[in-house]
Design an enzyme around this catalytic site. Structure first.
Site, PDB file in Angstrom:
ATOM      1  N   ASP A 105      39.361 -29.733 -18.634  1.00  0.00           N
ATOM      2  CA  ASP A 105      38.964 -30.265 -17.338  1.00  0.00           C
ATOM      3  C   ASP A 105      39.306 -31.749 -17.223  1.00  0.00           C
ATOM      4  OD1 ASP A 105      38.110 -27.922 -16.389  1.00  0.00           O
ATOM      5  OD2 ASP A 105      35.980 -28.461 -16.241  1.00  0.00           O
ATOM      6  N   ALA A 106      39.098 -32.468 -18.328  1.00  0.00           N
ATOM      7  CA  ALA A 106      39.345 -33.907 -18.308  1.00  0.00           C
ATOM      8  C   ALA A 106      40.828 -34.194 -18.040  1.00  0.00           C
ATOM      9  CB  ALA A 106      38.927 -34.517 -19.636  1.00  0.00           C
ATOM     10  N   GLU A 107      41.668 -33.429 -18.727  1.00  0.00           N
ATOM     11  CA  GLU A 107      43.112 -33.604 -18.511  1.00  0.00           C
ATOM     12  C   GLU A 107      43.473 -33.296 -17.057  1.00  0.00           C
ATOM     13  OE1 GLU A 107      46.157 -32.185 -21.779  1.00  0.00           O
ATOM     14  OE2 GLU A 107      44.256 -31.090 -21.926  1.00  0.00           O
ATOM     15  N   TYR A 108      42.898 -32.199 -16.564  1.00  0.00           N
ATOM     16  CA  TYR A 108      43.181 -31.764 -15.199  1.00  0.00           C
ATOM     17  C   TYR A 108      42.835 -32.885 -14.221  1.00  0.00           C
ATOM     18  CZ  TYR A 108      42.915 -29.045 -10.884  1.00  0.00           C
ATOM     19  OH  TYR A 108      43.096 -28.579  -9.606  1.00  0.00           O
ATOM     20  N   ASP A 109      41.634 -33.452 -14.425  1.00  0.00           N
ATOM     21  CA  ASP A 109      41.192 -34.504 -13.504  1.00  0.00           C
ATOM     22  C   ASP A 109      42.110 -35.720 -13.566  1.00  0.00           C
ATOM     23  OD1 ASP A 109      39.206 -32.908 -12.666  1.00  0.00           O
ATOM     24  OD2 ASP A 109      37.643 -33.809 -13.911  1.00  0.00           O
TER      25      ASP A 109
ATOM     26  N   LEU B  76      23.714   6.386 -19.239  1.00  0.00           N
ATOM     27  CA  LEU B  76      23.151   7.556 -19.915  1.00  0.00           C
ATOM     28  C   LEU B  76      21.946   7.167 -20.750  1.00  0.00           C
ATOM     29  CD1 LEU B  76      26.461   9.145 -21.249  1.00  0.00           C
ATOM     30  CD2 LEU B  76      24.985  10.123 -19.483  1.00  0.00           C
TER      31      LEU B  76
ATOM     32  N   GLU C 244      30.946  16.187 -25.622  1.00  0.00           N
ATOM     33  CA  GLU C 244      32.163  15.371 -25.517  1.00  0.00           C
ATOM     34  C   GLU C 244      32.015  14.090 -26.334  1.00  0.00           C
ATOM     35  OE1 GLU C 244      32.533  14.356 -21.358  1.00  0.00           O
ATOM     36  OE2 GLU C 244      31.709  16.275 -20.737  1.00  0.00           O
TER      37      GLU C 244
ATOM     38  N   LYS D 253      31.813  10.259 -26.931  1.00  0.00           N
ATOM     39  CA  LYS D 253      31.465   9.145 -26.041  1.00  0.00           C
ATOM     40  C   LYS D 253      32.434   8.008 -26.332  1.00  0.00           C
ATOM     41  CE  LYS D 253      27.600   6.376 -24.433  1.00  0.00           C
ATOM     42  NZ  LYS D 253      28.170   5.042 -24.601  1.00  0.00           N
TER      43      LYS D 253
ATOM     44  N   ASP E 248      34.214   4.526 -26.345  1.00  0.00           N
ATOM     45  CA  ASP E 248      33.689   3.162 -26.253  1.00  0.00           C
ATOM     46  C   ASP E 248      34.707   2.281 -25.548  1.00  0.00           C
ATOM     47  OD1 ASP E 248      32.023   1.057 -26.554  1.00  0.00           O
ATOM     48  OD2 ASP E 248      32.338   0.807 -28.712  1.00  0.00           O
TER      49      ASP E 248
ATOM     50  N   TYR F 288      36.320  12.095 -17.392  1.00  0.00           N
ATOM     51  CA  TYR F 288      35.193  12.948 -17.795  1.00  0.00           C
ATOM     52  C   TYR F 288      34.136  13.155 -16.720  1.00  0.00           C
ATOM     53  CZ  TYR F 288      33.313   8.290 -18.867  1.00  0.00           C
ATOM     54  OH  TYR F 288      32.935   6.993 -18.794  1.00  0.00           O
TER      55      TYR F 288
ATOM     56  N   LYS G  39      26.147  17.378 -21.853  1.00  0.00           N
ATOM     57  CA  LYS G  39      25.877  17.527 -20.425  1.00  0.00           C
ATOM     58  C   LYS G  39      25.579  18.987 -20.130  1.00  0.00           C
ATOM     59  CE  LYS G  39      29.312  13.999 -19.412  1.00  0.00           C
ATOM     60  NZ  LYS G  39      30.701  13.760 -18.998  1.00  0.00           N
TER      61      LYS G  39
ATOM     62  N   LYS H 283      23.893   8.895 -30.089  1.00  0.00           N
ATOM     63  CA  LYS H 283      24.615   7.797 -30.713  1.00  0.00           C
ATOM     64  C   LYS H 283      24.819   8.024 -32.211  1.00  0.00           C
ATOM     65  CE  LYS H 283      25.147   4.703 -27.472  1.00  0.00           C
ATOM     66  NZ  LYS H 283      24.493   3.471 -27.603  1.00  0.00           N
TER      67      LYS H 283
ATOM     68  N   CYS I  71       2.151 -22.620 -31.630  1.00  0.00           N
ATOM     69  CA  CYS I  71       3.491 -22.592 -31.035  1.00  0.00           C
ATOM     70  C   CYS I  71       4.346 -23.698 -31.645  1.00  0.00           C
ATOM     71  CB  CYS I  71       3.382 -22.761 -29.522  1.00  0.00           C
ATOM     72  SG  CYS I  71       4.987 -22.932 -28.736  1.00  0.00           S
TER      73      CYS I  71
ATOM     74  N   CYS J  30       5.358 -26.221 -28.400  1.00  0.00           N
ATOM     75  CA  CYS J  30       4.406 -27.079 -27.673  1.00  0.00           C
ATOM     76  C   CYS J  30       3.135 -27.334 -28.464  1.00  0.00           C
ATOM     77  CB  CYS J  30       4.088 -26.494 -26.303  1.00  0.00           C
ATOM     78  SG  CYS J  30       3.005 -25.062 -26.365  1.00  0.00           S
TER      79      CYS J  30
ATOM     80  N   CYS K  76       2.126 -17.726 -27.594  1.00  0.00           N
ATOM     81  CA  CYS K  76       1.745 -19.059 -27.136  1.00  0.00           C
ATOM     82  C   CYS K  76       1.186 -18.889 -25.726  1.00  0.00           C
ATOM     83  CB  CYS K  76       2.964 -19.992 -27.120  1.00  0.00           C
ATOM     84  SG  CYS K  76       2.697 -21.473 -26.130  1.00  0.00           S
TER      85      CYS K  76
ATOM     86  N   CYS L 153       4.588 -24.671 -21.535  1.00  0.00           N
ATOM     87  CA  CYS L 153       5.331 -24.688 -22.802  1.00  0.00           C
ATOM     88  C   CYS L 153       6.826 -24.756 -22.495  1.00  0.00           C
ATOM     89  CB  CYS L 153       5.018 -23.435 -23.618  1.00  0.00           C
ATOM     90  SG  CYS L 153       6.103 -23.234 -25.051  1.00  0.00           S
TER      91      CYS L 153
HETATM   92  S1  IVH Z   1      29.254  10.666 -18.409  1.00  0.00           S
HETATM   93  C1  IVH Z   1      26.406  10.442 -15.030  1.00  0.00           C
HETATM   94  N1  IVH Z   1      30.858  11.092 -20.423  1.00  0.00           N
HETATM   95  O1  IVH Z   1      29.086   5.900 -21.522  1.00  0.00           O
HETATM   96  C2  IVH Z   1      27.042  10.384 -16.349  1.00  0.00           C
HETATM   97  N2  IVH Z   1      30.110   8.871 -20.030  1.00  0.00           N
HETATM   98  O2  IVH Z   1      26.331   4.964 -21.758  1.00  0.00           O
HETATM   99  C3  IVH Z   1      28.109   9.395 -16.395  1.00  0.00           C
HETATM  100  N3  IVH Z   1      31.055   7.212 -21.557  1.00  0.00           N
HETATM  101  O3  IVH Z   1      28.821   4.434 -18.357  1.00  0.00           O
HETATM  102  C4  IVH Z   1      28.698   9.195 -17.687  1.00  0.00           C
HETATM  103  N4  IVH Z   1      32.286   8.613 -22.719  1.00  0.00           N
HETATM  104  O4  IVH Z   1      31.120   4.444 -19.504  1.00  0.00           O
HETATM  105  C5  IVH Z   1      30.144  10.186 -19.741  1.00  0.00           C
HETATM  106  N5  IVH Z   1      32.322  11.604 -22.139  1.00  0.00           N
HETATM  107  C6  IVH Z   1      31.621  10.707 -21.460  1.00  0.00           C
HETATM  108  C7  IVH Z   1      31.632   9.335 -21.785  1.00  0.00           C
HETATM  109  C8  IVH Z   1      30.856   8.444 -21.054  1.00  0.00           C
HETATM  110  C9  IVH Z   1      31.935   7.344 -22.551  1.00  0.00           C
HETATM  111  C10 IVH Z   1      30.435   5.942 -21.145  1.00  0.00           C
HETATM  112  C11 IVH Z   1      30.441   5.657 -19.678  1.00  0.00           C
HETATM  113  C12 IVH Z   1      28.998   5.444 -19.282  1.00  0.00           C
HETATM  114  C13 IVH Z   1      28.396   5.115 -20.595  1.00  0.00           C
HETATM  115  C14 IVH Z   1      26.925   5.418 -20.599  1.00  0.00           C
END
Ligand code: IVH
Length: 699
Positions: free
Chosen positions: A41-45, A91, A124, A126, A128, A236, A300, A324, A418, A421, A441, A447
């Site tokens: 930011d400094a450089e920019y300014d 979920l 299914e 899940k 990530d 999905y 599901k 999980k 605490c 405080c 506290c 506080c």
């Molecule tokens: S179903 C109404 N199926 O997990 C149900 N979600 O913790 C909608 N996710 O926001 C989700 N794999 O981003 C579903 N096979 C799968 C999934 C899945 C990953 C994610 C999804 C959701 C999050 C919830």
């Protein structure tokens, strides 16, 4: 320097002006469009000041596209907002087999009236990654958005368009005229390594895990950048559809595949808990070799009509759950134990750890919960411990490696005052009159630690959502006395203008970031009711209780006056509040505590001057016969279960309450209805039997 510039030849000035023009333009681009400033930011300014000076001394050189007056103000997010017609739910979680069995039992119980029903479940992986909703009209991709807070997401159409896995045009012809296909955008490990390796070579940004890198890639203003990073997609789920296209989840996935999407091959249909758990373990075994991250499996209910009947609570479907995988673990040493004072005064011991990587993330702290927990696990400073981290939760200490305890390991004596405080700490007393585990506290807004934590909570994403005002900034501004109460946030700009060290002149700031912050603050003045109630940081009022309250009272004045009536002893007002399904005595007490506190009252009154709190609006069907009516179910129902009746009512926009009062609009009475029915008759409230109720629903 002024003099120097004044002495320049016009030619030199022109050359310098053009050079600076390019630098500033590029910096603006990087800053606003890519969230990734390339100069400080400094450089920019400094560049910008010089640019302006040249224009001052050589007005004839001023360019038509001059950047000197362009104020560095852009929207807090450059992505347009999109309201999901069908909310994008999250979920619920299952961590143990027991949780899964309970989930299946709940479903069986829900449909217990259907004697011959054989429930099946899709299982299914899940994924990530980042969920996205992609809208097709007549088979053409027309719009795509992120999940956002589930109700409002960001428009990422341009970036979704460049993902190869995602069809721009659906194959076949048996798709609904309009359909929003939902699924997960993710990045494979190989690609993650490649990009981080490149960033390392070129000094770019290194990401901690594929998920973050995928998220960063989706939020690029330049789709060329997104295109250069290989993102993938599994379909999905779906949102809005103009007509139904399948009867089961498994059939829906088959359709997706036919239309040109990738669906995960590890998906099966299971017809018992045993099969579900067996497949969970199979997927867990394959996890390490998949080449992309998964963090569990999702179960599901397979039949879509049954899904529909079970419905959802405020944010999660009742017909699905995420199982999980166990948290990842590592061994490290406790270097020190500190006491943190939380927003509600709780004194929480935190272990400072020798930094260690767990599942790709460096952890330095772990919560020790409370005094009893330290004693129970016999945790001492200097101990070697097993730490674990699951999802977004704070890392935990699983156990101490007693065999490796160093001789000089020290027991920790928990302070009973605490640390910030100095107030004498008090212990919570639970419902049975016993001392709870938490020392607190009691000083509230007197506080400083609690003030700071409340301010952080106030500006957080689920609260007022003020981008650019994070934890660090709150701490800094509080220390300087610039922000001592929430209302001070809205006086920040004014105060800053009078300050001798305005933000724009500070290290790490500059005009652009300062303006960006002021704009975010200004935008936050118009706030949704549930976000505002959450932002207040009242004990026990998290996201979902805030929603319940917002939904029930509709606007802030109603909510506030109801609580004040309760404080004055109005039993009816209290009963009304307690009639909200999910609100109990503990919450009432917490609301009463908060609103009867003089200091809170002052702070709130001051704050309200600056805000425009929007009334709560429900996104469900609004014009049904029972929308926004309060309904009470009593007695036993025959055709459907109580849980289903409730789900139906909520879907139609009604509020479901447990007790009958003058505010009740309708009582649905089943067999053997007792006192509630009697009360309804006394009060002259409309009464229906199950048959009549089902008729309304059908209509
Ligand atoms: S179903 C109404 N199926 O997990 C149900 N979600 O913790 C909608 N996710 O926001 C989700 N794999 O981003 C579903 N096979 C799968 C999934 C899945 C990953 C994610 C999804 C959701 C999050 C919830």
């Amino acid at each position: 320097m002024d003099e120097q510039i004044a002495n320049w030849s016009e030619q030199k000035a022109k050359k310098e002006l053009d050079r600076l023009h390019e630098i500033i333009k590029k910096a603006d681009e990087a800053y606003y469009n890519r969230d990734n400033p390339d100069i400080s930011d400094a450089e920019y300014d400094k560049y910008k000041q010089e640019y302006q000076k040249i224009e001052k001394f050589f007005p004839q050189l001023k360019r038509a596209d001059s950047l000197s007056e362009k104020v560095g103000v852009t929207p807090t997010s450059p992505f347009a907002k999109i309201t999901h017609i069908v909310p994008m739910l999250s979920l619920g979680n299952a961590f143990t087999q027991r949780d899964v069995i309970d989930f299946v039992d709940r479903a069986k119980k829900f449909f217990r009236h259907e004697k011959n029903l054989q429930l099946t479940f899709s299982v299914e992986p899940k994924i990530d990654g980042i969920s996205a909703s992609i809208k097709y009209e007549n088979g053409h991709l027309v719009q795509a958005s992120t999940r956002g807070d589930g109700e409002i997401g960001e428009d990422i159409t341009a970036n979704i368009m460049v993902i190869k896995d995602i069809p721009k045009r659906l194959k076949g012809e048996d798709y609904p005229k309009i359909i929003e296909v939902r699924g997960e955008v993710y990045m494979e490990h190989k690609e993650f390594e490649r990009l981080n390796e490149k960033a390392r070579r070129e000094g770019g940004q290194i990401y901690v895990n594929p998920r973050n890198l995928a998220a960063g890639s989706l939020r690029q203003l330049d789709p060329k950048i997104t295109a250069s990073r290989k993102l993938k997609f599994f379909a999905y789920a779906w949102g809005y559809i103009s007509s139904s296209f399948a009867k089961t989840q498994i059939e829906a996935l088959e359709k997706f595949k036919k239309w040109g999407f990738r669906v995960n091959e590890l998906t099966i249909c299971a017809s018992s808990v045993e099969e579900m758990l067996a497949h969970y373990h199979l997927i867990e075994e394959k996890r390490a070799n998949l080449g992309y991250d998964i963090d569990g499996v999702v179960y599901k209910i397979n039949r879509l009509d049954l899904q529909q009947r079970m419905g959802a609570d405020s944010s999660k479907p009742r017909w699905a759950i995420a199982h999980k995988f166990p948290a990842e673990k590592a061994i490290t040493k406790i270097e020190k134990i500190d006491i943190q004072v939380g927003r509600t005064g709780a004194l929480t011991p935190v272990a400072r750890l020798k930094p260690v990587t767990v599942g790709g993330v460096v952890i330095r702290n772990a919560t020790l919960h409370n005094e009893d927990e330290i004693k129970r696990k016999d945790i001492r400073v200097g101990d070697y411990v097993v730490v674990q981290r699951a999802g977004d939760v704070i890392p935990q200490i699983v156990k101490v490696l007693i065999k490796h305890r160093p001789k000089d390991a020290k027991q920790f004596s928990f302070p009973h005052k605490c640390p910030v405080c100095g107030s004498k700490a008090v212990r919570d007393i639970d419902e049975s009159g016993e001392f709870g585990a938490i020392w607190r506290c009691p000083a509230g807004l007197f506080c400083p630690a609690q003030v700071v934590e409340r301010l952080k909570h106030f500006v957080s994403k689920k609260g007022m959502n003020i981008e650019g005002l994070g934890e660090k900034q709150i701490e800094q501004f509080h220390k300087e006395g610039l922000i001592l109460t929430p209302a001070d946030i809205y006086r920040l700009k004014e105060r800053d203008e009078q300050s001798r060290t305005p933000l724009r002149e500070r290290a790490g700031y500059g005009e652009k970031s300062a303006n960006k912050l002021f704009l975010a603050i200004k935008n936050s003045r118009s706030v949704e009711l549930d976000n505002f109630i959450y932002a207040l940081g009242i004990r026990h009022i998290g996201e979902s209780n805030a929603k319940l309250l917002a939904r029930f009272y509709g606007n802030f004045a109603n909510f506030e006056s109801a609580i004040f009536r309760i404080i004055k002893g109005d039993e009816q007002a209290k009963e009304q509040l307690l009639s909200i399904d999910g609100i109990g005595e503990v919450i009432v007490e917490s609301l009463v505590d908060f609103f009867s506190n003089k200091k809170n009252q002052e702070v709130l009154a001051d704050l309200l001057k600056y805000l425009d709190i929007k009334p709560y609006s429900i996104s469900e069907i609004k014009n049904s016969e029972i929308s926004s009516k309060t309904v009470v179910f009593t007695g036993s129902l025959e055709k459907i279960t109580r849980a289903e009746a409730k789900a139906m009512a909520e879907r139609m926009g009604a509020k479901v309450s447990n007790s009958v009062s003058s505010k009740t609009d309708l009582v649905v009475a089943g067999e053997n209805a007792g006192s509630k029915l009697k009360r309804a008759k006394q009060l002259g409230i409309k009464i229906m039997n199950e048959q009549e109720w089902l008729k309304i629903i059908e209509n």
